[in-house]
Design a protein around this motif. Structure first.
Motif, PDB file in Angstrom:
ATOM      1  N   GLN A  65       7.242  -3.937  -8.739  1.00 50.99           N
ATOM      2  CA  GLN A  65       7.046  -3.389  -7.376  1.00 50.99           C
ATOM      3  C   GLN A  65       6.344  -4.318  -6.688  1.00 50.99           C
ATOM      4  OE1 GLN A  65       4.376  -0.350  -7.447  1.00 50.99           O
ATOM      5  NE2 GLN A  65       5.031   0.434  -5.445  1.00 50.99           N
ATOM      6  N   ALA A  66       5.112  -4.493  -6.960  1.00 55.42           N
ATOM      7  CA  ALA A  66       4.129  -5.258  -6.354  1.00 55.42           C
ATOM      8  C   ALA A  66       4.697  -6.425  -5.535  1.00 55.42           C
ATOM      9  CB  ALA A  66       2.847  -5.564  -7.167  1.00 55.42           C
ATOM     10  N   ARG A  67       5.422  -7.250  -6.468  1.00 53.13           N
ATOM     11  CA  ARG A  67       6.106  -8.619  -6.102  1.00 53.13           C
ATOM     12  C   ARG A  67       6.864  -8.404  -4.821  1.00 53.13           C
ATOM     13  NH1 ARG A  67      10.532 -11.664  -7.087  1.00 53.13           N
ATOM     14  NH2 ARG A  67       9.925 -13.812  -7.315  1.00 53.13           N
ATOM     15  N   GLN A  68       7.977  -7.157  -5.092  1.00 52.61           N
ATOM     16  CA  GLN A  68       8.624  -6.780  -3.982  1.00 52.61           C
ATOM     17  C   GLN A  68       7.794  -6.542  -2.623  1.00 52.61           C
ATOM     18  OE1 GLN A  68      11.701  -7.714  -5.291  1.00 52.61           O
ATOM     19  NE2 GLN A  68      12.326  -5.914  -4.719  1.00 52.61           N
ATOM     20  N   LEU A  69       6.782  -5.670  -2.893  1.00 50.64           N
ATOM     21  CA  LEU A  69       6.034  -5.160  -1.625  1.00 50.64           C
ATOM     22  C   LEU A  69       5.626  -6.771  -1.035  1.00 50.64           C
ATOM     23  CD1 LEU A  69       3.866  -2.406  -2.931  1.00 50.64           C
ATOM     24  CD2 LEU A  69       5.360  -2.159  -1.201  1.00 50.64           C
ATOM     25  N   ILE A  70       5.015  -7.718  -1.806  1.00 55.93           N
ATOM     26  CA  ILE A  70       4.555  -8.708  -0.989  1.00 55.93           C
ATOM     27  C   ILE A  70       5.623  -9.403  -0.281  1.00 55.93           C
ATOM     28  CG2 ILE A  70       3.579 -10.941  -1.954  1.00 55.93           C
ATOM     29  CD1 ILE A  70       2.162  -9.587  -4.206  1.00 55.93           C
ATOM     30  N   LEU A  71       6.944  -9.460  -1.089  1.00 51.17           N
ATOM     31  CA  LEU A  71       7.837 -10.494  -0.400  1.00 51.17           C
ATOM     32  C   LEU A  71       8.266  -9.470   0.791  1.00 51.17           C
ATOM     33  CD1 LEU A  71       9.965 -11.527  -3.549  1.00 51.17           C
ATOM     34  CD2 LEU A  71       8.418 -13.002  -2.167  1.00 51.17           C
ATOM     35  N   GLN A  72       8.561  -8.315   0.597  1.00 54.01           N
ATOM     36  CA  GLN A  72       8.923  -7.314   1.964  1.00 54.01           C
ATOM     37  C   GLN A  72       8.072  -7.770   3.105  1.00 54.01           C
ATOM     38  OE1 GLN A  72       9.415  -3.626   0.152  1.00 54.01           O
ATOM     39  NE2 GLN A  72      11.341  -4.338  -1.276  1.00 54.01           N
ATOM     40  N   HIS A  73       6.859  -7.719   2.860  1.00 55.59           N
ATOM     41  CA  HIS A  73       5.689  -7.815   4.012  1.00 55.59           C
ATOM     42  C   HIS A  73       5.537  -9.203   4.388  1.00 55.59           C
ATOM     43  CE1 HIS A  73       4.783  -3.559   2.792  1.00 55.59           C
ATOM     44  NE2 HIS A  73       4.493  -3.530   3.941  1.00 55.59           N
ATOM     45  N   GLY A  74       6.418 -10.117   3.925  1.00 58.38           N
ATOM     46  CA  GLY A  74       6.233 -11.729   4.443  1.00 58.38           C
ATOM     47  C   GLY A  74       4.854 -12.231   3.885  1.00 58.38           C
ATOM     48  N   LEU A  75       4.227 -11.622   2.819  1.00 62.86           N
ATOM     49  CA  LEU A  75       3.015 -12.091   2.478  1.00 62.86           C
ATOM     50  C   LEU A  75       3.067 -13.214   1.425  1.00 62.86           C
ATOM     51  CD1 LEU A  75       1.046  -8.756   1.989  1.00 62.86           C
ATOM     52  CD2 LEU A  75       0.570 -10.551   3.415  1.00 62.86           C
ATOM     53  N   THR A  76       2.153 -14.254   1.237  1.00 61.74           N
ATOM     54  CA  THR A  76       2.307 -15.341   0.237  1.00 61.74           C
ATOM     55  C   THR A  76       2.091 -14.943  -1.108  1.00 61.74           C
ATOM     56  OG1 THR A  76       1.027 -16.690   2.117  1.00 61.74           O
ATOM     57  CG2 THR A  76       1.337 -17.531  -0.328  1.00 61.74           C
ATOM     58  N   LEU A  77       3.294 -15.093  -1.716  1.00 59.41           N
ATOM     59  CA  LEU A  77       3.298 -14.663  -3.354  1.00 59.41           C
ATOM     60  C   LEU A  77       2.864 -15.798  -4.080  1.00 59.41           C
ATOM     61  CD1 LEU A  77       4.487 -12.775  -5.423  1.00 59.41           C
ATOM     62  CD2 LEU A  77       6.603 -13.973  -5.248  1.00 59.41           C
ATOM     63  N   SER A  78       1.910 -15.523  -5.155  1.00 59.94           N
ATOM     64  CA  SER A  78       1.645 -16.315  -6.106  1.00 59.94           C
ATOM     65  C   SER A  78       1.518 -15.922  -7.536  1.00 59.94           C
ATOM     66  CB  SER A  78       0.183 -17.102  -5.749  1.00 59.94           C
ATOM     67  OG  SER A  78      -0.077 -18.180  -6.614  1.00 59.94           O
ATOM     68  N   ASP A  79       0.831 -16.478  -8.610  1.00 59.71           N
ATOM     69  CA  ASP A  79       1.025 -16.046  -9.812  1.00 59.71           C
ATOM     70  C   ASP A  79      -0.211 -16.543 -10.546  1.00 59.71           C
ATOM     71  OD1 ASP A  79       1.495 -18.543 -10.662  1.00 59.71           O
ATOM     72  OD2 ASP A  79       3.704 -18.216 -10.275  1.00 59.71           O
ATOM     73  N   LEU A  80      -0.503 -16.232 -11.792  1.00 62.51           N
ATOM     74  CA  LEU A  80      -1.609 -16.429 -12.651  1.00 62.51           C
ATOM     75  C   LEU A  80      -1.565 -18.025 -12.998  1.00 62.51           C
ATOM     76  CD1 LEU A  80      -2.452 -13.342 -14.586  1.00 62.51           C
ATOM     77  CD2 LEU A  80      -3.562 -14.116 -12.442  1.00 62.51           C
ATOM     78  N   GLU A  81      -0.377 -18.713 -13.073  1.00 59.55           N
ATOM     79  CA  GLU A  81      -0.405 -19.910 -13.376  1.00 59.55           C
ATOM     80  C   GLU A  81      -0.939 -20.746 -12.046  1.00 59.55           C
ATOM     81  OE1 GLU A  81       4.012 -19.677 -14.564  1.00 59.55           O
ATOM     82  OE2 GLU A  81       3.325 -21.569 -15.185  1.00 59.55           O
ATOM     83  N   ARG A  82      -0.627 -20.587 -10.866  1.00 64.03           N
ATOM     84  CA  ARG A  82      -1.069 -21.074  -9.738  1.00 64.03           C
ATOM     85  C   ARG A  82      -2.578 -20.621  -9.183  1.00 64.03           C
ATOM     86  NH1 ARG A  82       3.956 -20.843  -5.897  1.00 64.03           N
ATOM     87  NH2 ARG A  82       4.208 -18.970  -7.553  1.00 64.03           N
ATOM     88  N   HIS A  83      -2.673 -19.449  -9.612  1.00 64.10           N
ATOM     89  CA  HIS A  83      -4.239 -18.704  -9.092  1.00 64.10           C
ATOM     90  C   HIS A  83      -4.629 -18.041 -10.308  1.00 64.10           C
ATOM     91  CE1 HIS A  83      -2.440 -19.842  -5.319  1.00 64.10           C
ATOM     92  NE2 HIS A  83      -3.794 -20.261  -4.860  1.00 64.10           N
ATOM     93  N   PRO A  84      -5.236 -18.579 -11.287  1.00 66.18           N
ATOM     94  CA  PRO A  84      -5.455 -17.716 -12.466  1.00 66.18           C
ATOM     95  C   PRO A  84      -6.804 -17.258 -12.263  1.00 66.18           C
ATOM     96  CG  PRO A  84      -6.148 -20.206 -12.774  1.00 66.18           C
ATOM     97  CD  PRO A  84      -5.278 -20.141 -11.681  1.00 66.18           C
ATOM     98  N   GLU A  85      -7.852 -17.406 -11.074  1.00 65.37           N
ATOM     99  CA  GLU A  85      -8.794 -16.804 -10.671  1.00 65.37           C
ATOM    100  C   GLU A  85      -8.557 -16.144  -9.172  1.00 65.37           C
ATOM    101  OE1 GLU A  85     -12.411 -18.972 -10.503  1.00 65.37           O
ATOM    102  OE2 GLU A  85     -12.141 -20.030 -12.412  1.00 65.37           O
ATOM    103  N   LEU A  86      -9.041 -14.882  -9.061  1.00 58.35           N
ATOM    104  CA  LEU A  86      -8.824 -14.063  -8.075  1.00 58.35           C
ATOM    105  C   LEU A  86     -10.146 -13.614  -7.451  1.00 58.35           C
ATOM    106  CD1 LEU A  86      -6.080 -13.536  -9.887  1.00 58.35           C
ATOM    107  CD2 LEU A  86      -5.504 -11.780  -8.313  1.00 58.35           C
TER     108      LEU A  86
END
Ligand SMILES: O=C(CO)[C@H](O)[C@H](O)COP(=O)(O)O
Length: 271
Positions: free
Chosen positions: A94-115
């Motif tokens: 759901q969160a992934r869909q929200l990020i994409l629907q709003h045109g925000l930049t999507l990442s993951d813990l492989e690329r961004h393990p520290e938030l």
């Protein structure tokens, strides 16, 4: 409709002693007013959290549920208006869909393990910021993302605010389990900690709820308050348990949208 009008409608309905003497249209209005009040409160908390916790050039964890929808709305608005450079890490499909629907930049813990910050809803928040999460079945990824964040902020409406877990949320503590282990895990939890453990069943599908990770969810209705840190650790040690919806010593701050239109802030107590 304004908050003042919701308050007026609530008072209006409260003035009628029972549904027998309360005209149906007023009852309906008061029910929908209560629902809308809760939605307004979620929005209030979400906007407040995004405005106060997110800064430019940050990596932001995006939680799951209905309250987070408002946070993503506000985040997208700020990114557009203030030209912010924000990277988002989702905690669910759901969160992934929200990020994409709003045109925000999507990442993951492989690329961004520290938030920098994670923002998420909760089913209940106690006086010490211990949380029950997983009402929407996304607890495992939510806990992973929160654990990778320097700062974890909870957003909720006034109905989630409690002194002790179980006061507000009556559906129990969600526990994600490997499907073949759901019976032994249920038995062990009930035997060791008491209460009732139920396999969460789907509503628009035959059979159980299946999580984003392909697992089942147990809802443990506990009987009394416990040492949640110890209980969380003990349940996690049961073979077959993937994660619990008990978030102990994880949240730094909670924002509650209140019925009067204010935002109540709870910070982690200083020992
Ligand atoms: O833990 C969650 C999903 O697994 C949610 O954050 C929690 O259930 C709160 O949801 P909502 O904002 O819809 O009340």
């Amino acid at each position: 409709m304004t908050l003042q009008k919701w308050v007026f409608l609530r008072k209006l309905a409260a003035g009628f002693p029972s549904s027998r003497s309360c005209p149906t249209h007023v009852l309906r209005l008061s029910q929908s007013a209560a629902v809308n009040m809760a939605e307004e409160s979620k929005k209030l908390a979400a906007y407040f959290a995004v405005d106060n916790s997110v800064q430019n050039n940050q990596v932001v964890g995006v939680g799951s549920g209905s309250t987070i929808v408002y946070a993503v709305d506000r985040l997208a608005e700020r990114v557009r208006q203030e030209q912010l450079n924000i990277v988002c890490v989702p905690t669910s499909f759901q969160a992934r869909q929200l990020i994409l629907q709003h045109g925000l930049t999507l990442s993951d813990l492989e690329r961004h393990p520290e938030l920098d910050v994670a923002i998420d809803g909760a089913d209940e928040v106690d006086a010490e910021l211990t949380l029950i999460k997983g009402g929407g079945g996304c607890l495992t990824q939510e806990k992973i993302v929160a654990s990778c964040s320097k700062y974890f902020v909870v957003i909720a409406d006034y109905r989630k605010d409690s002194k002790a877990l179980g006061q507000q949320w009556k559906k129990g503590v969600p526990i994600e389990v490997i499907p073949m282990a759901y019976v032994p895990v249920s038995r062990m939890i009930a035997k060791r900690f008491g209460g009732e453990v139920n396999l969460r069943m789907a509503i628009s599908k035959a059979g159980p709820v299946v999580t984003d990770n392909g697992n089942f969810i147990l809802d443990w209705k506990f009987e009394h308050a416990q040492n949640w840190k110890e209980v969380n650790t003990a349940i996690k040690m049961i073979p077959g348990v993937v994660e619990t919806g008990l978030f102990v010593n994880m949240a730094e701050q909670a924002y509650f949208g209140m019925e009067d239109g204010s935002v109540k802030v709870r910070k982690v107590p200083i020992n």
